[in-house]
Design a protein around this motif. Structure first.
Motif, PDB file in Angstrom:
ATOM      1  N   UNK A   1       0.844  -1.206   0.000  1.00 34.09           N
ATOM      2  CA  UNK A   1       0.000   0.000   0.000  1.00 34.09           C
ATOM      3  C   UNK A   1       0.873   1.248   0.000  1.00 34.09           C
ATOM      4  N   UNK A   2       1.952   1.226   0.794  1.00 31.86           N
ATOM      5  CA  UNK A   2       2.866   2.354   0.822  1.00 31.86           C
ATOM      6  C   UNK A   2       3.554   2.545  -0.521  1.00 31.86           C
ATOM      7  N   UNK A   3       3.773   1.451  -1.239  1.00 35.03           N
ATOM      8  CA  UNK A   3       4.433   1.530  -2.546  1.00 35.03           C
ATOM      9  C   UNK A   3       3.474   1.950  -3.648  1.00 35.03           C
ATOM     10  N   UNK A   4       2.197   2.163  -3.309  1.00 31.11           N
ATOM     11  CA  UNK A   4       1.216   2.613  -4.295  1.00 31.11           C
ATOM     12  C   UNK A   4       0.674   1.522  -5.179  1.00 31.11           C
ATOM     13  N   UNK A   5       0.838   0.253  -4.747  1.00 32.28           N
ATOM     14  CA  UNK A   5       0.342  -0.839  -5.569  1.00 32.28           C
ATOM     15  C   UNK A   5      -1.139  -1.114  -5.333  1.00 32.28           C
ATOM     16  N   UNK A   6      -1.587  -0.959  -4.103  1.00 27.46           N
ATOM     17  CA  UNK A   6      -2.974  -1.250  -3.805  1.00 27.46           C
ATOM     18  C   UNK A   6      -3.512  -0.322  -2.731  1.00 27.46           C
ATOM     19  N   UNK A   7      -4.820  -0.429  -2.509  1.00 31.19           N
ATOM     20  CA  UNK A   7      -5.523   0.429  -1.547  1.00 31.19           C
ATOM     21  C   UNK A   7      -6.357  -0.462  -0.642  1.00 31.19           C
ATOM     22  N   UNK A   8      -6.359  -0.150   0.670  1.00 32.16           N
ATOM     23  CA  UNK A   8      -7.231  -0.847   1.620  1.00 32.16           C
ATOM     24  C   UNK A   8      -8.159   0.180   2.261  1.00 32.16           C
ATOM     25  N   UNK A   9      -9.455  -0.138   2.239  1.00 35.21           N
ATOM     26  CA  UNK A   9     -10.418   0.715   2.930  1.00 35.21           C
ATOM     27  C   UNK A   9     -11.603  -0.149   3.350  1.00 35.21           C
ATOM     28  N   UNK A  10     -12.675   0.503   3.748  1.00 35.59           N
ATOM     29  CA  UNK A  10     -13.821  -0.253   4.263  1.00 35.59           C
ATOM     30  C   UNK A  10     -14.468  -1.134   3.199  1.00 35.59           C
ATOM     31  N   UNK A  11     -14.255  -0.816   1.914  1.00 35.00           N
ATOM     32  CA  UNK A  11     -14.858  -1.631   0.853  1.00 35.00           C
ATOM     33  C   UNK A  11     -14.018  -2.844   0.501  1.00 35.00           C
TER      34      UNK A  11
ATOM     35  N   UNK B   1      -9.987  -4.687  -0.334  1.00 37.58           N
ATOM     36  CA  UNK B   1      -8.648  -4.480  -0.890  1.00 37.58           C
ATOM     37  C   UNK B   1      -8.768  -4.415  -2.412  1.00 37.58           C
ATOM     38  N   UNK B   2      -8.146  -3.429  -3.003  1.00 36.28           N
ATOM     39  CA  UNK B   2      -8.157  -3.356  -4.464  1.00 36.28           C
ATOM     40  C   UNK B   2      -6.841  -2.752  -4.939  1.00 36.28           C
ATOM     41  N   UNK B   3      -6.467  -3.110  -6.149  1.00 35.95           N
ATOM     42  CA  UNK B   3      -5.257  -2.553  -6.727  1.00 35.95           C
ATOM     43  C   UNK B   3      -5.518  -1.132  -7.206  1.00 35.95           C
ATOM     44  N   UNK B   4      -4.464  -0.319  -7.171  1.00 33.68           N
ATOM     45  CA  UNK B   4      -4.611   1.078  -7.566  1.00 33.68           C
ATOM     46  C   UNK B   4      -5.065   1.197  -9.010  1.00 33.68           C
ATOM     47  N   UNK B   5      -4.682   0.262  -9.823  1.00 29.11           N
ATOM     48  CA  UNK B   5      -5.076   0.248 -11.237  1.00 29.11           C
ATOM     49  C   UNK B   5      -5.118  -1.212 -11.673  1.00 29.11           C
ATOM     50  N   UNK B   6      -6.087  -1.596 -12.485  1.00 36.59           N
ATOM     51  CA  UNK B   6      -6.158  -3.003 -12.916  1.00 36.59           C
ATOM     52  C   UNK B   6      -4.878  -3.496 -13.563  1.00 36.59           C
TER      53      UNK B   6
END
Length: 929
Positions: free
Chosen positions: A289-299, A301-306
């Motif tokens: 997540x820190x490297x900008x590969x993915x995002x974690x939130x209440x919805x 885990x998803x990648x920043x871009x497909x």
């Protein structure tokens, strides 16, 4: 804030605003990887304040999992299942693994999808945001696109993102190409500079190297090298390498966890279990997540871009990917949620690098379940995967054959070619070899090589006649049907008769397919009496035959009945087949059935209904992938347009049919098109041009020894064209053929047209009068109203020229009534001109008429008039109930009616068949001047 995308944002704003007002809209955002499709979609979602947002993401790891995306799409709306029609609810539950598998067409699921979305939009407008739609599983994409194309008044906006066609599988592109799209190109230089303003100056060299790709610009090192190549950037490879470098610097546990996320796809519910099983947790994702590969939130885990997800998945070593797939398979093995069994099977398959009979058997079982509910695309993928994981032996060969057998119904006949080649190399079982070779020939037919396939099928039938006579008979029968469709009449009769002799010892139901084809070949060859005898034998057995069978024997039988002019039996079986197919949700078979039903309606004078069926046949043929049936559907539509006076539509559709059929060498479509164009020119008063077109058919028929079968009925038109062009001497040959056919076949309409042409050729008072009188007597038996009205017009012209105006008014009034009821405007205008010449002014009495309805409105009216509620009509026509209501409102307004009872009367009046005598004149009033 989005940089450089003002125009695109405005288009999306309009789509969303229209949806809120009840004008559904769809847009596919097309672009290369990294162009910002996902960001634009997210921006649209952020601005969709008045709409309920449903987000669906496609992923490569899920493209083979049937209805994976549909589960995501409909999951938030699943509480609306009880409101669906029974058949739709059952089909959707089966597709989502919420209920038992059922027998029904895969697009029955699509109809249920539309109904569920439409019902939900009644409560609150919907915004369906689909990212990477080209990576959705095909059954889900099919259901979604089918629903989108049938929206008319729903409060729904759909925006999808996808790559360009060159990067999309043909199966997915076939669906995406049907939707309106917006290309997303690279940023211009000014916008690109604004995008990276906080990273230093942007040179034109670097901007050109990245082609303005936003993600490429943002992912370049902060210190750019002046030696960066200026050639076009291979974006995907450059980005994959960048993500590989990012992954290389991450902790080992993070790399393992990120790969698990990539393999899991959108299945967030399984991620935590899989991570735990591998001794990992969400905390191991923080470095990524820190490297900008993915995002974690209440919805979740998803990648920043497909693209990040794809790059990580494909960059991973094969062994690591298999380990991740095994972990997901183990998770799904413990679950009973919708789709868990299929997901487990697919993950097991992906985790297996060598043949494994247990896994192959599990996949084959899932394939049979999918086939049982007519999900042919899914079944094809499952059988193929099962075959490739099967050890060498009979089971592998059979699974290859099973996969190939699914290809036609799946709309991918070409997929069968390599599968059948593999199957031949897997077995020495002679019966299986024969089955494979026979199917290879049929695949050639499906793929547009009917002549070569027919000849190979006959050669195979010759080789197997002694050892396997029943197989030989089936192949000869199939070759006969193909020959009949190609216009090779003599060969069709010979092959069908030989096939019938080979099965004469078999039980009735085993003989039935062969006998029905023999009846058809005899009927179109003019041997009406033996054809009727065979059909009488078939009649009692046809009711036991499955109307959903891929052989479509009921349609073949109906065409045989039509060819001996038993229109009542032809319509009965065609309408029965359509009714049963619609009830079962079998939309994949409807194009074939509807095009022949439309043809029967044209002959019977039910033109409003027939035109609606013809349009539906063309539309559904394209939507379901049965493109080999498209030329015939187009010809039927062109025939309607020719006689209705739609010159542009007729010429366009006839030309398209010829173009589509040309690669296969099926010259018969040139003749079909010439018939439609000849009719058009006759109606428009250009007999010379009509004769040119119709002479093409004559040449085709003469070359093949064909007479004037019901498939063409060209000779009478050609005689009339020559006579009206002032060249009656050129009509003699066609007239001789027509007379011979009438005597040989005994068909009433053949006799009627022959008598009409005799009246045209012999203008002597007594001879002409007797010929036209005889023609009308034969028409009373043939009951083809358009042909009857044409004879009445010719007779009226004859009577007026011979100064018998009172008699002329009578028959011309009958002709005008029929032409008016049918909607044959050009022919009605000619008849009105003749009436005026006798001293009569004609004025149509009724303003409202079903001919005013659009084909879709007529389809809805027919089903509703048959007793269906709005919900039932929506289920049968694969529309939403709101769309049914929308079309019915327009229908009531156009017809000037207010109730269903009035609609029934209007539909009955327009589809009640030919009218004659005083009944025929009820449609017009005659007033002496």
């Amino acid at each position: 804030m989005l940089v450089g995308r003002d125009h695109e944002c405005e288009r999306l704003r309009i789509v969303l605003a229209n949806a809120v007002q009840g004008n559904p809209g769809v847009l596919v955002i097309r672009g290369d990887p990294g162009m910002g499709k996902t960001r634009l979609l997210s921006a649209a979602a952020e601005s969709a304040n008045d709409l309920r947002i449903i987000r669906v993401d496609g992923h490569e790891a899920e493209t083979d999992i049937p209805y994976a995306a549909l589960s995501m799409l409909l999951g938030p709306l699943i509480h609306g299942l009880p409101r669906l029609p029974g058949a739709q609810a059952t089909a959707l539950k089966a597709a989502l693994d919420l209920g038992p598998a059922v027998h029904g067409d895969r697009l029955g699921v699509a109809a249920a999808t539309l109904t569920l979305l439409a019902n939900s939009a009644d409560d609150q407008p919907l915004f369906i945001a689909v990212d990477d739609a080209h990576l959705l599983d095909i059954p889900s994409l099919e259901a979604l696109v089918f629903s989108i194309r049938r929206m008319r008044a729903e409060r729904i906006a759909v925006v999808l993102t996808a790559r360009y066609a060159v990067d999309v599988s043909p199966a997915a592109e076939r669906w995406l190409a049907a939707l309106p799209e917006m290309a997303l190109n690279g940023l211009d230089f000014a916008a690109a500079k604004q995008l990276v303003a906080n990273r230093g100056a942007l040179s034109s060299t670097i901007w050109e190297a990245t082609a303005g790709n936003p993600l490429a610009l943002l992912d370049l090192p902060t210190t750019w090298s002046p030696t960066l190549p200026v050639e076009p950037v291979h974006l995907s490879r450059r980005l994959v390498r960048a993500y590989e470098r990012r992954m290389a610097g991450l902790p080992e546990n993070t790399r393992r966890a990120v790969l698990l996320i990539a393999v899991a796809g959108s299945a967030d519910d399984a991620v935590d279990d899989a991570l735990t099983q591998q001794g990992l947790g969400r905390w191991d994702l923080e470095a990524a997540e820190d490297a900008g590969l993915l995002v974690q939130d209440t919805s979740g885990v998803r990648f920043r871009h497909p693209l990040v997800r794809s790059a990580i998945y494909h960059a991973a070593p094969a062994g690591r990917k298999r380990t991740a797939h095994r972990a997901l398979a183990a998770v799904y093995a413990r679950r009973r949620s919708p789709g868990s069994a299929e997901r487990r099977a697919f993950h097991l398959a992906a985790a297996t690098s060598s043949p494994d009979e247990d896994i192959a058997s599990e996949l084959a079982a899932a394939a049979r379940q999918a086939a049982g509910r007519q999900s042919h695309v899914t079944a094809l993928a499952l059988f193929e995967r099962a075959a490739r994981l099967s050890p060498v032996g009979p089971a592998r060969a059979q699974r290859l054959l099973d996969a190939a057998l699914m290809s036609q119904a799946a709309g991918c006949p070409g997929a069968a070619v390599p599968l059948l080649e593999l199957a031949l190399g897997e077995t020495d079982d002679q019966q299986l070899i024969t089955t494979v070779q026979q199917l290879q020939c049929r695949v050639q037919m499906w793929c547009g090589q009917p002549i070569e396939a027919r000849d190979e099928l006959l050669a195979l039938a010759d080789r197997t006649e002694i050892t396997e006579p029943v197989w030989s008979a089936r192949m000869r029968s199939q070759a006969a049907l193909t020959s009949a469709n190609l216009g090779d009449q003599r060969l069709a009769v010979e092959m069908a008769g030989r096939a019938a002799r080979l099965v004469q010892h078999l039980p009735a139901m085993a003989r039935l397919p062969v006998i029905v084809i023999e009846a058809l070949t005899l009927a179109i060859d003019g041997a009406s009496t033996p054809a009727r005898d065979l059909l009488a034998w078939c009649e009692e057995h046809l009711a036991e035959y499955d109307p959903l069978s891929i052989d479509q024997l009921l349609v073949v039988a109906a065409n045989a009945y039509a060819s001996v002019e038993d229109s009542a039996a032809a319509r009965r079986w065609l309408e029965f087949a359509v009714r049963m197919t619609r009830s079962a949700g079998g939309v994949g078979l409807l194009p074939f059935q509807l095009s022949w039903l439309a043809s029967a309606c044209w002959r019977d004078g039910d033109w409003a209904a027939g035109l609606a069926h013809a349009h539906a046949a063309v539309s559904l043929t394209e939507e379901t992938g049965w493109l080999t049936e498209l030329p015939h559907a187009l010809i039927v539509l062109a025939t309607f347009e020719a006689t209705l006076g739609d010159a542009a539509g007729c010429r366009e559709h006839a030309a398209r049919a010829v173009e589509l059929a040309a690669p296969s060498g099926a010259r018969i479509f040139d003749a079909y098109a010439a018939r439609a164009l000849g009719l058009l020119e006759l109606g428009e008063g250009r007999p010379g041009l009509a004769a040119e077109h119709l002479s093409t058919i004559a040449e085709f028929a003469y070359a093949r020894g064909m007479g004037n079968p019901v498939l063409f009925s060209w000779a009478g038109d050609l005689v009339e064209a020559h006579v009206r062009a002032g060249q009656p001497h050129r009509a003699q040959h066609a007239f001789d053929v027509l007379g011979q056919e009438a005597e040989r076949t005994g068909r009433p309409t053949e006799h009627a047209v022959a008598a009409r042409c005799r009246g045209l050729l012999y203008a002597d008072d007594e001879q002409g009068h007797g010929a036209f009188t005889e023609a009308l007597q034969w028409h009373e038996r043939g009951r083809q109203p358009f042909e009857q009205a044409r004879s009445q017009l010719c007779f009226g012209e004859f009577l007026r020229r011979h100064r018998r105006p009172t008699e002329a008014r009578q028959v011309l009034g009958d002709a005008l009534s029929t032409f008016t009821r049918l909607g044959a405007k050009l022919w009605a205008q000619r008849t009105e001109a003749e009436l005026r010449a006798t001293g009569i002014a004609s004025r149509p009495r009724r303003e409202g008429s079903t001919t005013q309805l659009t084909p879709q409105e007529m389809q809805v009216a027919l089903v509703v008039a048959d007793g269906a509620t709005n919900v039932e009509a929506a289920a049968q026509l694969f529309l939403s109930a709101k769309t049914i209501e929308f079309h019915l409102s327009n229908t009531y307004r156009k017809l000037g009616i207010r109730s269903r009872a009035q609609l029934v009367r209007e539909i009955f009046a327009s589809t009640s068949g030919p009218l004659a005598g005083n009944e025929a004149r009820d449609g017009v009033s005659l007033t002496a001047r």
